[in-house]
Design a protein around this motif. Structure first.
Motif, PDB file in Angstrom:
ATOM      1  N   UNK A  21    -102.181  26.081  72.763  1.00  0.00           N
ATOM      2  CA  UNK A  21    -101.976  25.581  74.111  1.00  0.00           C
ATOM      3  C   UNK A  21    -101.594  26.713  75.050  1.00  0.00           C
ATOM      4  N   UNK A  22    -102.156  26.667  76.238  1.00  0.00           N
ATOM      5  CA  UNK A  22    -101.731  27.554  77.310  1.00  0.00           C
ATOM      6  C   UNK A  22    -100.981  26.710  78.329  1.00  0.00           C
ATOM      7  N   UNK A  66    -103.267  19.644  76.095  1.00  0.00           N
ATOM      8  CA  UNK A  66    -104.469  18.827  76.029  1.00  0.00           C
ATOM      9  C   UNK A  66    -104.692  18.297  74.609  1.00  0.00           C
ATOM     10  N   UNK A  67    -105.345  17.167  74.517  1.00  0.00           N
ATOM     11  CA  UNK A  67    -105.660  16.579  73.219  1.00  0.00           C
ATOM     12  C   UNK A  67    -106.386  17.595  72.335  1.00  0.00           C
ATOM     13  N   UNK A  85     -92.384  14.390  76.368  1.00  0.00           N
ATOM     14  CA  UNK A  85     -92.132  13.549  77.540  1.00  0.00           C
ATOM     15  C   UNK A  85     -93.202  12.473  77.687  1.00  0.00           C
ATOM     16  N   UNK A  86     -94.451  12.855  77.481  1.00  0.00           N
ATOM     17  CA  UNK A  86     -95.574  11.925  77.572  1.00  0.00           C
ATOM     18  C   UNK A  86     -96.536  12.245  76.435  1.00  0.00           C
ATOM     19  N   UNK A  87     -97.083  11.205  75.806  1.00  0.00           N
ATOM     20  CA  UNK A  87     -98.103  11.420  74.798  1.00  0.00           C
ATOM     21  C   UNK A  87     -97.562  11.432  73.383  1.00  0.00           C
ATOM     22  N   UNK A  88     -98.300  12.064  72.486  1.00  0.00           N
ATOM     23  CA  UNK A  88     -97.922  12.058  71.075  1.00  0.00           C
ATOM     24  C   UNK A  88     -98.526  13.255  70.358  1.00  0.00           C
ATOM     25  N   UNK A  89     -97.914  13.590  69.218  1.00  0.00           N
ATOM     26  CA  UNK A  89     -98.324  14.740  68.415  1.00  0.00           C
ATOM     27  C   UNK A  89     -98.322  14.357  66.941  1.00  0.00           C
ATOM     28  N   UNK A  90     -99.070  15.138  66.172  1.00  0.00           N
ATOM     29  CA  UNK A  90     -98.910  15.092  64.724  1.00  0.00           C
ATOM     30  C   UNK A  90     -98.477  16.473  64.265  1.00  0.00           C
ATOM     31  N   UNK A 128    -101.569  18.004  69.576  1.00  0.00           N
ATOM     32  CA  UNK A 128    -101.526  16.846  70.464  1.00  0.00           C
ATOM     33  C   UNK A 128    -102.583  15.825  70.050  1.00  0.00           C
ATOM     34  N   UNK A 129    -102.173  14.580  69.898  1.00  0.00           N
ATOM     35  CA  UNK A 129    -103.089  13.499  69.559  1.00  0.00           C
ATOM     36  C   UNK A 129    -103.788  12.928  70.787  1.00  0.00           C
ATOM     37  N   UNK A 130    -103.253  13.248  71.950  1.00  0.00           N
ATOM     38  CA  UNK A 130    -103.789  12.802  73.230  1.00  0.00           C
ATOM     39  C   UNK A 130    -103.268  13.782  74.274  1.00  0.00           C
ATOM     40  N   UNK A 131    -103.760  13.704  75.500  1.00  0.00           N
ATOM     41  CA  UNK A 131    -103.214  14.542  76.556  1.00  0.00           C
ATOM     42  C   UNK A 131    -101.721  14.237  76.695  1.00  0.00           C
ATOM     43  N   UNK A 132    -100.896  15.259  76.574  1.00  0.00           N
ATOM     44  CA  UNK A 132     -99.447  15.050  76.474  1.00  0.00           C
ATOM     45  C   UNK A 132     -98.701  16.025  77.383  1.00  0.00           C
TER      46      UNK A 132
END
Length: 263
Positions: A21-22, A66-67, A85-90, A128-132
């Protein structure tokens, strides 16, 4: 349980080639911990107003992930902890034979990066599993402030303890429960974690594929698919694609406990 309350890897070595991620700064400037709706689940829990204001000074400007992008990778040095804060991760690791092992699913209000504290380097990769969005907290500065604020030190210790409990829960799932019980426990945990964040406990969307659920629970894809069919046939939960409906929460709890459903 880390499910802990979800991007997908078709290539077993994909975790190692995931784009890093940047940081993309957001406008307006960062949201303060004191204004954040997730403060009751995150690091500021239980802190007084003056203490939260001091913590605010450590939280750098939040940024997007980003996802499919990796927030950090195995072996990266510890620089910051990250509040989702927003979204989800694995989180996951790649074995010597190139297979991925999913070690956790993390949603808004969770803290990422605690795995790096013991060795000053990350033991897993977070994707990131989705945009987070995440709020980075420089770890050295956090450690210094925690020495001055016993309540903050307590919260940091609590977060570490929660990680240990989640690891123990996963070991129990894999070692003591059959496949249907593992799947039921996973859905229940996710339901409860989403409910704690103000979302529906009975209707939600999975952010992971079934293969990833299987990796996390130590089950094959076909076993996950059979388990979903069993839960549906028993009227406990209905899973269509990624849409989940919890039909009988108490029945799921009885299944997880190894009990027969009440007549």
């Amino acid at each position: 349980m880390t499910v802990h309350h979800l991007f997908v890897v078709d290539n077993p070595t994909a975790l190692r080639s995931m784009p890093q991620v940047r940081p993309q700064p957001l406008r307006p400037l960062k949201t303060k911990c004191s204004d954040c709706a997730l403060s009751a689940l995150c690091l500021p829990i239980g802190l007084g107003g003056h203490e939260v204001a001091q913590l605010d000074t450590l939280v750098a400007q939040r940024f997007k992930v980003k996802k499919g992008a990796a927030l950090f990778r195995t072996g990266d040095p510890l620089r910051s902890l990250y509040a989702v804060r927003i979204g989800s991760f694995k989180t996951g690791m790649v074995s010597v034979d190139g297979r991925e092992q999913v070690t956790g699913f993390h949603i808004a209000g969770d803290m990422l990066g605690l795995d790096a504290i013991s060795a000053d380097a990350h033991a897993c990769t977070a994707v990131a599993l989705e945009d987070s969005e995440v709020c980075p907290i420089h770890y050295t500065h956090l450690e210094n402030l925690a020495r001055q604020l016993p309540s903050l030190q307590h919260n940091l210790t609590r977060l570490l303890s929660r990680e240990i409990v989640q690891d123990h829960t996963l070991l129990m799932l894999i070692g003591k429960m059959n496949s249907d019980e593992r799947l039921a426990a996973f859905l229940l945990s996710l339901s409860q974690r989403l409910s704690a964040r103000g979302y529906s406990a009975r209707h939600f969307v999975l952010k992971m594929r079934r293969e990833e659920i299987g990796s996390y629970l130590g089950l094959r894809l076909e076993t996950i698919c059979r388990g979903i069919a069993h839960l549906r046939d028993q009227g406990l939960a209905h899973v269509e694609g990624r849409n989940v409906t919890i039909q009988d929460p108490e029945g799921l709890k009885h299944l997880v406990a190894g009990c027969h459903r009440p007549l």
